[in-house]
Design a protein around this motif. Structure first.
Motif, PDB file in Angstrom:
ATOM      1  N   THR A  56      11.180  44.795  57.830  1.00  0.00           N
ATOM      2  CA  THR A  56      11.848  43.744  57.500  1.00  0.00           C
ATOM      3  C   THR A  56      10.911  42.499  57.385  1.00  0.00           C
ATOM      4  OG1 THR A  56      14.135  44.476  58.372  1.00  0.00           O
ATOM      5  CG2 THR A  56      13.811  42.214  57.672  1.00  0.00           C
ATOM      6  N   SER A  57      10.449  41.947  56.262  1.00  0.00           N
ATOM      7  CA  SER A  57       9.747  40.938  56.363  1.00  0.00           C
ATOM      8  C   SER A  57      10.220  39.539  56.130  1.00  0.00           C
ATOM      9  CB  SER A  57       8.570  41.162  55.341  1.00  0.00           C
ATOM     10  OG  SER A  57       9.141  40.960  54.057  1.00  0.00           O
ATOM     11  N   THR A  58       9.572  38.268  56.137  1.00  0.00           N
ATOM     12  CA  THR A  58      10.217  37.147  55.849  1.00  0.00           C
ATOM     13  C   THR A  58      10.580  37.192  54.195  1.00  0.00           C
ATOM     14  OG1 THR A  58       8.608  35.882  57.216  1.00  0.00           O
ATOM     15  CG2 THR A  58       9.616  34.671  55.424  1.00  0.00           C
ATOM     16  N   VAL A  59       9.965  37.758  53.533  1.00  0.00           N
ATOM     17  CA  VAL A  59      10.330  37.577  52.100  1.00  0.00           C
ATOM     18  C   VAL A  59      11.648  38.410  52.068  1.00  0.00           C
ATOM     19  CG1 VAL A  59       9.411  38.648  49.749  1.00  0.00           C
ATOM     20  CG2 VAL A  59       8.009  37.718  51.349  1.00  0.00           C
ATOM     21  N   THR A  60      11.776  39.639  52.727  1.00  0.00           N
ATOM     22  CA  THR A  60      13.033  40.108  52.801  1.00  0.00           C
ATOM     23  C   THR A  60      14.049  39.396  53.081  1.00  0.00           C
ATOM     24  OG1 THR A  60      11.931  42.226  52.911  1.00  0.00           O
ATOM     25  CG2 THR A  60      14.228  42.272  53.452  1.00  0.00           C
ATOM     26  N   PHE A 138       0.565  35.774  52.994  1.00  0.00           N
ATOM     27  CA  PHE A 138       0.593  34.613  52.193  1.00  0.00           C
ATOM     28  C   PHE A 138       1.820  34.076  51.836  1.00  0.00           C
ATOM     29  CE2 PHE A 138       0.286  33.775  47.600  1.00  0.00           C
ATOM     30  CZ  PHE A 138       0.052  32.405  47.636  1.00  0.00           C
ATOM     31  N   LEU A 139       2.532  35.006  51.244  1.00  0.00           N
ATOM     32  CA  LEU A 139       3.905  34.839  50.652  1.00  0.00           C
ATOM     33  C   LEU A 139       4.935  33.902  51.943  1.00  0.00           C
ATOM     34  CD1 LEU A 139       4.798  37.990  48.731  1.00  0.00           C
ATOM     35  CD2 LEU A 139       4.241  35.584  47.869  1.00  0.00           C
ATOM     36  N   SER A 140       4.800  34.457  53.107  1.00  0.00           N
ATOM     37  CA  SER A 140       5.710  33.991  54.174  1.00  0.00           C
ATOM     38  C   SER A 140       5.050  32.256  54.262  1.00  0.00           C
ATOM     39  CB  SER A 140       5.468  34.707  55.468  1.00  0.00           C
ATOM     40  OG  SER A 140       5.815  35.955  55.332  1.00  0.00           O
ATOM     41  N   SER A 141       3.730  32.179  54.392  1.00  0.00           N
ATOM     42  CA  SER A 141       3.008  30.897  54.420  1.00  0.00           C
ATOM     43  C   SER A 141       3.872  29.995  53.466  1.00  0.00           C
ATOM     44  CB  SER A 141       1.661  30.858  54.468  1.00  0.00           C
ATOM     45  OG  SER A 141       1.296  31.283  53.218  1.00  0.00           O
ATOM     46  N   ILE A 142       4.168  30.348  52.244  1.00  0.00           N
ATOM     47  CA  ILE A 142       4.488  29.586  51.027  1.00  0.00           C
ATOM     48  C   ILE A 142       5.894  28.810  51.726  1.00  0.00           C
ATOM     49  CG2 ILE A 142       5.532  29.426  48.874  1.00  0.00           C
ATOM     50  CD1 ILE A 142       3.495  31.394  47.923  1.00  0.00           C
ATOM     51  N   VAL A 143       6.592  29.816  52.080  1.00  0.00           N
ATOM     52  CA  VAL A 143       8.030  29.499  52.533  1.00  0.00           C
ATOM     53  C   VAL A 143       8.015  28.637  53.863  1.00  0.00           C
ATOM     54  CG1 VAL A 143      10.151  30.122  53.531  1.00  0.00           C
ATOM     55  CG2 VAL A 143       9.145  31.638  51.929  1.00  0.00           C
ATOM     56  N   GLY A 330      12.312  29.923  63.467  1.00  0.00           N
ATOM     57  CA  GLY A 330      12.018  30.966  64.354  1.00  0.00           C
ATOM     58  C   GLY A 330      12.296  32.587  63.942  1.00  0.00           C
ATOM     59  N   ALA A 331      13.351  32.698  63.444  1.00  0.00           N
ATOM     60  CA  ALA A 331      13.707  33.977  62.777  1.00  0.00           C
ATOM     61  C   ALA A 331      13.081  34.178  61.527  1.00  0.00           C
ATOM     62  CB  ALA A 331      15.350  33.745  62.197  1.00  0.00           C
ATOM     63  N   ILE A 332      12.444  33.214  60.671  1.00  0.00           N
ATOM     64  CA  ILE A 332      11.679  33.667  59.646  1.00  0.00           C
ATOM     65  C   ILE A 332      10.144  33.907  60.102  1.00  0.00           C
ATOM     66  CG2 ILE A 332      10.594  32.440  57.672  1.00  0.00           C
ATOM     67  CD1 ILE A 332      12.848  30.734  57.257  1.00  0.00           C
ATOM     68  N   PHE A 333       9.810  33.253  61.033  1.00  0.00           N
ATOM     69  CA  PHE A 333       8.432  33.726  61.823  1.00  0.00           C
ATOM     70  C   PHE A 333       8.743  35.171  62.508  1.00  0.00           C
ATOM     71  CE2 PHE A 333       6.836  29.218  61.944  1.00  0.00           C
ATOM     72  CZ  PHE A 333       5.287  29.757  62.014  1.00  0.00           C
ATOM     73  N   ALA A 334       9.761  35.346  63.004  1.00  0.00           N
ATOM     74  CA  ALA A 334       9.866  36.767  63.686  1.00  0.00           C
ATOM     75  C   ALA A 334       9.912  37.605  62.612  1.00  0.00           C
ATOM     76  CB  ALA A 334      11.394  36.744  64.218  1.00  0.00           C
ATOM     77  N   ALA A 335      10.358  37.557  61.335  1.00  0.00           N
ATOM     78  CA  ALA A 335      10.372  38.547  60.421  1.00  0.00           C
ATOM     79  C   ALA A 335       8.897  38.912  60.021  1.00  0.00           C
ATOM     80  CB  ALA A 335      11.212  38.202  59.491  1.00  0.00           C
ATOM     81  N   ALA A 336       8.230  37.643  59.927  1.00  0.00           N
ATOM     82  CA  ALA A 336       6.872  37.832  59.493  1.00  0.00           C
ATOM     83  C   ALA A 336       5.953  38.481  60.452  1.00  0.00           C
ATOM     84  CB  ALA A 336       6.193  36.629  59.261  1.00  0.00           C
ATOM     85  N   MET A 337       6.130  38.257  61.606  1.00  0.00           N
ATOM     86  CA  MET A 337       5.073  38.579  62.890  1.00  0.00           C
ATOM     87  C   MET A 337       5.525  40.047  63.070  1.00  0.00           C
ATOM     88  SD  MET A 337       5.352  35.160  65.226  1.00  0.00           S
ATOM     89  CE  MET A 337       4.011  35.836  66.402  1.00  0.00           C
ATOM     90  N   SER A 338       6.804  40.309  63.056  1.00  0.00           N
ATOM     91  CA  SER A 338       6.888  41.972  63.555  1.00  0.00           C
ATOM     92  C   SER A 338       6.260  42.808  62.533  1.00  0.00           C
ATOM     93  CB  SER A 338       8.622  42.162  63.374  1.00  0.00           C
ATOM     94  OG  SER A 338       9.065  41.791  61.964  1.00  0.00           O
TER      95      SER A 338
END
Length: 487
Positions: A56-60, A138-143, A330-338
């Motif tokens: 599960t990524s930030t994009v998801t 990169f896509l997470s950083s846009i958000v 934090g949830a958005i960061f969590a999805a990216a960092m996991s």
């Protein structure tokens, strides 16, 4: 757009807290086995949540609600295929990894075909994983850049460096535990968002169902069949099944988690139970999208949304109260960092084990092996940060292409595994020929046809298997020619 100091402060506390937690959990990672496979004694439920958080990524997190907002809930057909695929992996592929003390998925290929096949599959994984996850960063950083006002390269660097630190010191032990924390945070954030949507709607749940139903947003099944459409039932079930066979059956990022389990039974339980959790998770994300549709029917936005995957981000920024907004960020960061932490650890493990040492070295070399894995963790982290920063100079269509290539390469490796399991006459040369033909054919299919992405793994594995089996008539396995039993 920007957020207040309180919410940014909560976000900073989250980042620091995750790093410190990872360092504390990984303080006893003093051997290669601890660092790479957690001493092979991790509980099945911890592995379960790590698997889900990793996929599960930030994009998801942001795009799936946008899908339901703009279309309907037919995306749920694909997780149903994921669930079916998990059961096939449980019975067909997982037992292969518990026949020896392996460190990577590709050790199995070494046992069956030899070192060249192992290294080829591992290299394919490392290259595509580094590119794909760097671009996901990169896509997470846009958000995050749009929501917080942080410069894009700082958003990439913040996620990347924080993840490198706790992955470097803690290894897979830290990754598993922080994955659990991050799963709780992003699922909790999603539930909070849905509750707030229902509270803001004058008619609550009944109004959500009424408005969503009238607009066709609650449709789950599409029985039509079209090779170019990814959201039909058959594309979801069959395509999703083979995607899971590739992503969860032969991909190092997932296989490494199974190898952390106490035994085969625990690994199997983590995978099949997790399948039901994944279906529920995607149902939640899609329901949020229907809720957003209903919300903006009642409270129309000042300006139309540029893209559906911006809708949830806009709602979070505009409607979430101070304090809760920081948690959602934090949830958005969590999805990216996991996803990133799992990628770094698995790439470092694959590179070290499949190219630098076998993973079965003597105790005297254990300290050196551990240093190699840690150094590679930093290297791959920096590579993915560089890809993430460089993504701003890449056209969006190319970004989508690279992510698509990463999706179909797992099907090619799956085809090689099928050759090893089902075709005793196939030797190393034929298997490598199948891999090369599969990669060439899938690259051509991806760039020149309209085949929908859920079919990539099925088609890629079929082409690779057929090409490898055909090549075995030119380069048969010596044991098959002499009539010896295959291993």
């Amino acid at each position: 757009m920007s957020v207040g100091s309180i919410d940014l402060g909560i976000l900073v506390v989250y980042l620091v807290g995750v790093v410190l937690l990872g360092l504390w959990i990984g303080r006893h990672a003093g051997s290669v086995s601890d660092f790479v496979v957690g001493g092979r004694n991790r509980p099945w439920w911890l592995i379960l949540f790590s698997i889900i958080a990793t996929e599960t990524s930030t994009v998801t997190f942001l795009s799936i609600p946008g899908f339901a907002y703009s279309r309907d809930m037919t995306w749920l057909q694909i997780p149903l295929g994921f669930l079916l695929g998990r059961f096939v992996v449980v019975f067909l592929l997982l037992p292969q990894y518990f026949k020896g003390s392996f460190y990577t998925a590709y050790d199995v290929l070494h046992e069956r075909f030899g070192g060249a096949a192992q290294r080829a599959a591992s290299a394919l994984f490392i290259i595509t994983r580094s590119l794909a996850d760097g671009l996901r960063l990169f896509l997470s950083s846009i958000v995050l850049q749009e929501m917080t006002g942080i410069p894009r390269h700082w958003a990439v660097g913040a996620m990347g460096v924080a993840t490198i630190v706790y992955t470097f010191f803690g290894g897979i032990r830290a990754v598993l535990v922080t994955d659990l924390v991050q799963f709780v945070i992003y699922i909790g954030g999603a539930i909070v968002a849905l509750i707030l949507i229902l509270q803001r709607l004058p008619g609550g749940w009944e109004q959500l169902v009424a408005l969503g139903g009238e607009a066709g947003k609650l449709r789950v099944f599409d029985l039509s069949f079209d090779w170019s459409q990814p959201y039909g039932l058959w594309a979801g079930l069959l395509g999703g099944l083979f995607i899971t066979l590739g992503s969860h059956g032969v991909d190092q990022m997932m296989v490494q988690r199974y190898l952390c389990a106490r035994n085969l039974r625990d690994a199997q339980r983590a995978l099949w139970v997790g399948g039901f959790v994944v279906v529920a998770q995607f149902a939640l994300f899609l329901l949020i999208g229907v809720g957003l549709f209903a919300f903006y029917q009642v409270f129309p936005p000042d300006a139309a949304f540029e893209r559906p995957d911006r809708v949830f981000a806009r709602f979070i920024l505009d409607e979430i109260p101070v304090g809760l907004l920081g948690i959602l960020l934090g949830a958005i960061f969590a999805a990216a960092m996991s996803t990133l932490s799992s990628s770094l650890n698995s790439c470092a493990t694959a590179a070290a084990n499949d190219f630098f040492f076998t993973g079965k070295g003597s105790e005297a070399s254990a300290a050196k092996q551990l240093r190699v894995v840690r150094v590679l963790t930093v290297i791959f982290g920096l590579i993915q940060i560089a890809v993430g920063i460089g993504g701003q100079w890449v056209k969006a269509s190319v970004v989508s292409s690279v992510l698509g290539i990463a999706a179909f390469t797992t099907g090619i490796v799956l085809g090689v595994f099928f050759l090893g399991i089902f075709a005793s006459r196939v030797g190393e040369r034929a298997a490598l020929a199948g891999l090369v033909v599969g990669l060439a054919c899938m690259s051509t299919i991806f760039f020149t046809t309209k085949l929908a992405w859920p079919w990539f793994a099925l088609v890629g594995s079929a082409i690779t298997f057929a090409a490898g089996y055909g090549a075995s008539f030119v380069w048969p396995r010596p044991e098959a020619v002499t009539g010896e039993s295959s291993s």
